[in-house]
Design an enzyme around this catalytic site. Structure first.
Site, PDB file in Angstrom:
ATOM      1  CG  HIS A  51     -11.469  -7.954   5.461  1.00 37.51           C
ATOM      2  ND1 HIS A  51     -10.797  -8.838   6.255  1.00 37.51           N
ATOM      3  CD2 HIS A  51     -10.818  -7.926   4.278  1.00 37.51           C
ATOM      4  CE1 HIS A  51      -9.775  -9.353   5.577  1.00 37.51           C
ATOM      5  NE2 HIS A  51      -9.763  -8.812   4.379  1.00 37.51           N
ATOM      6  CD  GLU A 111      -1.684  -2.425   1.464  1.00 32.10           C
ATOM      7  OE1 GLU A 111      -2.509  -3.346   1.284  1.00 32.10           O
ATOM      8  OE2 GLU A 111      -0.540  -2.622   1.933  1.00 32.10           O
TER       9      GLU A 111
END
Length: 392
Positions: A196, A126
């Site tokens: 998540h 990321e």
């Protein structure tokens, strides 16, 4: 069977070795579940399925932007990206697995249409994705980066906060990366658990130099995403992943823009102001209906849409009229963006308040798995808080 067994064994060894970076991706797309759990019937799955904590309420069909088509939220995102790539030859899309369409299918078909040089995969890094995006944007191109889950945006935090947000300021406006947009699935989904399900918007709201936007519906998603891509400041666009397929409505096929930093008054009222964003907007819309039916209370419902810079005027104007404010979001209570709204309204509207401002949010705990229904600030929690304000 030997291949399946060998693959399952490899996944188990991978998990035991603590290879979180790869393992989390398998969990994200549901591969591990297929290997490690016994097969189930449709009836079994139906029995386990939980009722969503909200009811999606589509907006009226927009007439001012030409022909429309029924789209769910991920299709409206795809449409916005398609429009951007067609309009801007410098626009590129990149991220983990975006070449084949992404785990939520938001970029499906775009690589075939625009080529591998404009829609391409990146390593599972990321920090590298955002750093790469900053570099592309500095050259003048339009960079559209995808972080596969908002929960994994934190490795890129330094690049976003210390580089992207400050690039224009530190160079005295000689250089900037304003054409960078970072998309990411956000919020609870019913079974995402702690890695998540997070809503990290408040982390970035503390940082001058970026914009943070969260839509509530397919129509809003396309218009706001196009505005982010065309905005001359780095933008983070969080997409409520539970709405990807649960939300469907008529969306214009042609490009259109919805202004950033402008909240929308969805429903006018006189007794209480309800403020939310993303999925939670649909919760407070239902709460407004319950309050009208059960208490005879008129609620004004506001979708904030842009978290930073947020629309202070619209919210304060409403609170001056109603005298009461309830803010709700999925993120934990302490330090959540509801705190900033509450503080500002307290300063600007103190003499107009008829009751203490109420915040109905997630708990100050990691996001749970099986206890998600208890964690979510559902309509009953919001309704109870509203009732207490009215009786104050």
């Amino acid at each position: 069977m030997a291949v399946v067994a060998a693959t399952a064994g490899w996944l188990l060894r991978l998990r035991a070795a603590g290879a979180e970076g790869h393992w989390r991706r398998f969990r994200g797309v549901g591969l591990a579940r297929g290997f490690l759990h016994p097969s189930t019937t449709v009836e079994d799955a139906a029995q386990r399925r939980q009722v969503a904590h909200f009811t999606f309420q589509p907006d009226p069909e927009p007439r001012e932007y030409g022909q429309t088509q029924k789209m769910n939220l991920f299709q409206s995102v795809t449409s916005a990206l398609d429009n951007s790539l067609a309009k801007d030859p410098t626009a590129v899309i990149f991220g983990e697995d975006v070449a084949f369409g992404g785990v939520f299918r938001c970029t499906v078909g775009l690589r075939d249409k625009y080529g591998k040089d404009r829609v391409f995969n990146t390593p599972l890094c990321e920090q590298g994705i955002v750093g790469f995006g900053i570099g592309i944007a500095v050259t003048g191109a339009t960079a559209i980066a995808e972080i596969q889950f908002a929960d994994y945006i934190f490795p890129a935090f330094d690049q976003i906060v210390n580089e992207a947000a400050k690039y224009r300021y530190r160079s005295g406006d000689l250089f900037n990366c304003g054409s960078l947009t970072i998309r990411s699935p956000w919020g609870c989904v019913g079974h995402g658990a702690l890695y998540h399900s997070q809503s990290p918007e408040a982390f970035f709201a503390h940082c001058p130099g970026i914009k943070v936007v969260i839509p509530r519906s397919p129509f809003q998603a396309k218009g706001l995403l196009l505005s982010c891509i065309e905005d001359k400041n780095p933008c983070i666009f969080f997409e409520p992943k539970i709405l990807y397929r649960a939300a469907a409505e008529q969306v214009p096929i042609e490009p259109y823009n919805i202004p950033l930093s402008q909240a929308e008054v969805i429903q006018e009222g006189s007794d209480v102001t309800l403020v939310a964003w993303g999925t939670q907007v649909h919760v407070i819309r239902e709460v407004a209906s319950m309050a009208k039916e059960k208490l005879g209370v008129s609620c004004e419902v506001i979708d904030l849409r842009t978290i930073i810079p947020w629309d202070v005027d619209t919210v304060c104007k409403s609170v001056i009229k109603t005298g009461r404010l309830l803010i709700s979001h999925e993120a934990p209570l302490t330090g959540g963006f509801a705190s900033e709204i509450s503080s500002t309204v307290q300063e600007e509207c103190f003499l107009n308040l008829e009751a203490p401002i109420s915040r109905v949010c997630g708990y100050d705990t990691p996001f749970p798995h099986i206890f998600e229904p208890f964690y979510i600030p559902d309509k009953w929690k919001c309704y109870d808080a509203l009732r207490k304000m009215i009786n104050y």
